[in-house]
Design an enzyme around this catalytic site. Structure first.
Site, PDB file in Angstrom:
ATOM      1  N   SER A  87      -9.370   1.929   4.031  1.00  0.00           N
ATOM      2  CA  SER A  87      -8.523   2.673   3.136  1.00  0.00           C
ATOM      3  C   SER A  87      -7.676   1.793   2.212  1.00  0.00           C
ATOM      4  O   SER A  87      -7.130   2.303   1.235  1.00  0.00           O
ATOM      5  CB  SER A  87      -7.576   3.565   3.941  1.00  0.00           C
ATOM      6  OG  SER A  87      -6.722   2.782   4.746  1.00  0.00           O
ATOM      7  N   SER A 130      -9.425  -0.666   8.120  1.00  0.00           N
ATOM      8  CA  SER A 130      -8.957  -0.373   6.762  1.00  0.00           C
ATOM      9  C   SER A 130      -8.460  -1.566   5.960  1.00  0.00           C
ATOM     10  O   SER A 130      -8.253  -1.438   4.752  1.00  0.00           O
ATOM     11  CB  SER A 130      -7.842   0.678   6.801  1.00  0.00           C
ATOM     12  OG  SER A 130      -8.363   1.967   6.840  1.00  0.00           O
ATOM     13  N   LYS A 172       0.848  -1.199   0.000  1.00  0.00           N
ATOM     14  CA  LYS A 172       0.000   0.000   0.000  1.00  0.00           C
ATOM     15  C   LYS A 172       0.882   1.248   0.000  1.00  0.00           C
ATOM     16  O   LYS A 172       1.994   1.223   0.544  1.00  0.00           O
ATOM     17  CB  LYS A 172      -0.871  -0.089   1.258  1.00  0.00           C
ATOM     18  CG  LYS A 172      -1.906   0.979   1.482  1.00  0.00           C
ATOM     19  CD  LYS A 172      -2.737   0.618   2.730  1.00  0.00           C
ATOM     20  CE  LYS A 172      -3.639   1.726   3.197  1.00  0.00           C
ATOM     21  NZ  LYS A 172      -4.468   1.346   4.368  1.00  0.00           N
TER      22      LYS A 172
END
Lengths: 492, 136
Positions: free
Chosen positions: A160, A184, A85
């Site tokens: 997220s 997330s 990420k």
């Protein structure tokens, strides 16, 4: 183009692909080429992937093949592709946390978790989009644009870690590193039909994770199944001298020496009532019944303070964010707006570099810590957090794990909630408890709704029970094939 | 600041606090333009005039949500409240600091050459971060 007949099936897990390599059906180079091809086409279409490292991945794959041919394979992840990420630092590419503030930021080092995975032979193939500084539940606040859900491209992938989940939910062979501060990794996993675990706080080093809420943040694996998540966690976890809050994996109350199988599961009834979509409550109840049919004892329990947990999370996560993000000042790193006054330079640089959601959270976090309000908000939230932790401990005296949905509703349409921050915060109501208490939580595919959108469930356990949860997840995934399903068209 | 070291703190600020009528620890503050501007200044965030109404509205709504915290009965003498109010570290937490150690530049996390710090800086000259002149 690689010879596709020699590549594993699209839905193959990391474990299966490793066997495929061992059996000589294809080389790591062919596998990586096939995966890069998928990233270039579908990964780009979904807007899930921001950077792709073709040359470096080729080099790493060739090295993996050389090791394998000389009998020096590094184990279950050697030659396996993975992504990180954008809020996890990597020497390759940039690490901008999907924020204009950090556009082009080049990290000097891999995050400890990334370094351990690469040292185990895993091949970093790209960086994935996420909400800006991991603040969001729909991947709509990324400076790299909106990511689509592979199951329905008009829907959000969750956030997220939306980019990671969109990839994990649409193709096998690989695993992905995301992060979880209030849900997330779990909510995107649920939205995209992937499997993911938020480890016990401290189990995985946070070194190299761009900080949001330090007492809540964890780096997490997301993949096709619980076996793969366990394989990745075993490589990443354990003490890191560069993160003094990371756990030593020597037997202790937080790291049990033996892992008793999970036998008794508490269905959390507060997670099935008002505010939760009926289809999701029904699916999780049905999952509990399937577990019962396999001999798991199911009890029903209430989880104290579930409603206050979201409020508690809003206060603590934003307070920590306001402190963590104070370092982005237009001087040391990131965007700088020119001014001949220092104070104005700080303020205008931060206005230019941070998106509106990040600024809203910094503002709330600063408010709850400010003179006159600190005790009423921040200190109270700390005390409630302690009661939430005690509440979980209390329920766990009577069972091995807690079962509840991940998200109160199905993946929503792109644009549907982004203008209403509170509607987005509602995504977190069932997930934040695990972060506040520091306990592990495993998200598993549970069912599909009538629109063929995935439904996820989560199991929370005691501190240190990460591998117990994963072992239970593996049993669940032997009882059904939900986690094998891929969206139509993803495997072109 | 008496609480230093126990938790995140916003930057210190020389401005006086919000006027005393609004400083009610147990009740809801009045959310208005003055509160938003004051907090934004503490946060080193510029806010434009156009943003103010939206931020007042948002802070009002989020405080409605946060008020759920008041529904939780906190036992009298809860150690976190006691210690935080006294500006001390909670005794429920454990310090994990270690003895100081030396590290080599080749060690992960070891000392770096100055240029490594400046590589991502917006303005880096002669081994220094450049800011507007603040003295003289």
């Amino acid at each position: 183009m690689p010879n596709r007949s020699s590549l594993p099936p699209t839905d193959a897990t990391v474990g299966e692909v490793q066997q495929w390599l061992t059996d000589g059906h294809c080389s790591a180079r062919q596998l990586i080429d096939g995966y890069l091809d998928y990233l270039q086409r579908v990964g780009r279409e979904l807007n899930a992937v921001v950077e792709i490292f073709v040359d470096e991945a080729h080099l790493a794959a060739d090295e993996s093949d050389q090791r394998r041919s000389s009998g020096q394979s590094l184990g279950p992840l050697d030659g396996i592709p993975f992504t990180a990420k954008m809020n996890i630092t990597t020497q390759l590419g940039s690490s901008d946390a999907s924020s204009p503030m950090l556009r082009g930021f080049k990290a000097k080092e891999d995050a400890t978790a990334v370094g351990r995975l690469r040292a185990a032979g895993a091949v970093l193939v790209g960086k994935t989009s996420c909400d800006e500084f991991a603040m969001g539940a729909s991947n709509e606040t990324s400076c790299h644009g909106v990511v689509s859900n592979p199951w329905n491209r008009d829907r959000v992938p969750g956030g997220s870690s939306g980019g990671s989940a969109a990839l994990a939910g649409s193709h096998g062979w690989s695993f992905h590193l995301g992060s979880d501060t209030g849900g997330s990794i779990r909510q995107p996993a649920a939205f995209c039909n992937a499997t993911a675990i938020k480890p016990t706080w401290g189990r995985v080093s946070r070194r190299g994770l761009i900080a949001f809420g330090s007492s809540l943040d964890q780096i997490c694996p997301i993949a096709r199944d619980a076996v793969d998540c366990q394989t990745v966690l075993q490589v990443m976890e354990g003490y890191d001298p560069l993160d003094s809050t990371s756990l030593k994996l020597t037997p202790s109350p937080l790291v049990p020496a033996t892992l008793e199988p999970i036998r008794r599961v508490a269905l959390i009834t507060d997670g099935l009532g008002a505010g939760i979509d009926a289809s999701i409550a029904t699916a999780v109840r049905a999952a509990a019944q399937k577990m019962a049919n396999q001999g798991i004892e199911i009890i029903e329990r209430s989880l104290p303070h579930l409603e206050a947990a979201n409020a508690c999370y809003q206060v603590i996560s934003t307070a920590e964010a306001s402190s963590n993000l104070a370092r982005y000042d237009g001087v040391h790193v990131g965007v700088r707006a020119e001014s001949d006054q220092l104070q104005e330079l700080y303020e205008t640089s931060r206005h230019a570099g941070f998106g509106s959601e990040v600024r809203r959270r910094i503002l709330l976090g600063t408010f709850v810590l400010s003179a006159g309000y600190r005790d009423a908000y921040y200190t109270r939230a700390l005390a409630v957090r302690d009661l939430i932790r005690q509440g979980i401990d209390q329920v766990l005296e009577d069972c091995d794990a807690l079962l509840l949905p991940v998200s109160p509703f199905a993946p929503f349409r792109i644009g549907e909630r982004i203008d209403d921050p509170l509607a987005l915060y509602a995504c977190d109501i069932l997930t934040v408890t695990a972060n506040l208490a520091g306990v592990p939580a495993l998200a598993l595919p549970c069912d599909f709704d009538e629109d063929q959108l995935p439904i996820g469930m989560q199991l929370m356990g005691a501190h240190g029970s990460d591998h117990r949860l994963l072992e239970f997840g593996q049993r669940w995934q032997r009882w059904n094939d939900l986690h094998r399903a891929l969206p139509e068209g993803s495997a072109r | 600041m008496s609480e230093a070291g126990s938790s995140p703190e916003p930057p210190n600020d020389s401005e006086p606090p919000i006027d005393s009528e609004r400083r009610m620890d147990s009740e809801r503050p009045v959310v208005d333009e003055a509160l938003v501007r004051k907090t934004a200044r503490l946060a080193r965030l510029k806010v434009s005039d156009e943003e103010i109404p939206g931020l007042v509205d948002h802070l009002e709504k989020i405080l409605d949500l946060v008020d759920t915290l008041r529904s939780v009965k906190i036992p009298d003498g809860h150690p976190i409240v006691e210690h935080q109010s006294a500006g001390q570290l909670s005794q429920l937490t454990v310090s994990v600091t270690r003895e100081d150690q030396t590290a080599q530049p080749t060690d992960a996390g070891g000392p770096r050459d100055a240029a490594a710090f400046g590589a991502n800086a917006p303005d880096w000259r002669d081994g220094s971060f450049v800011t507007p002149r603040v003295v003289g």
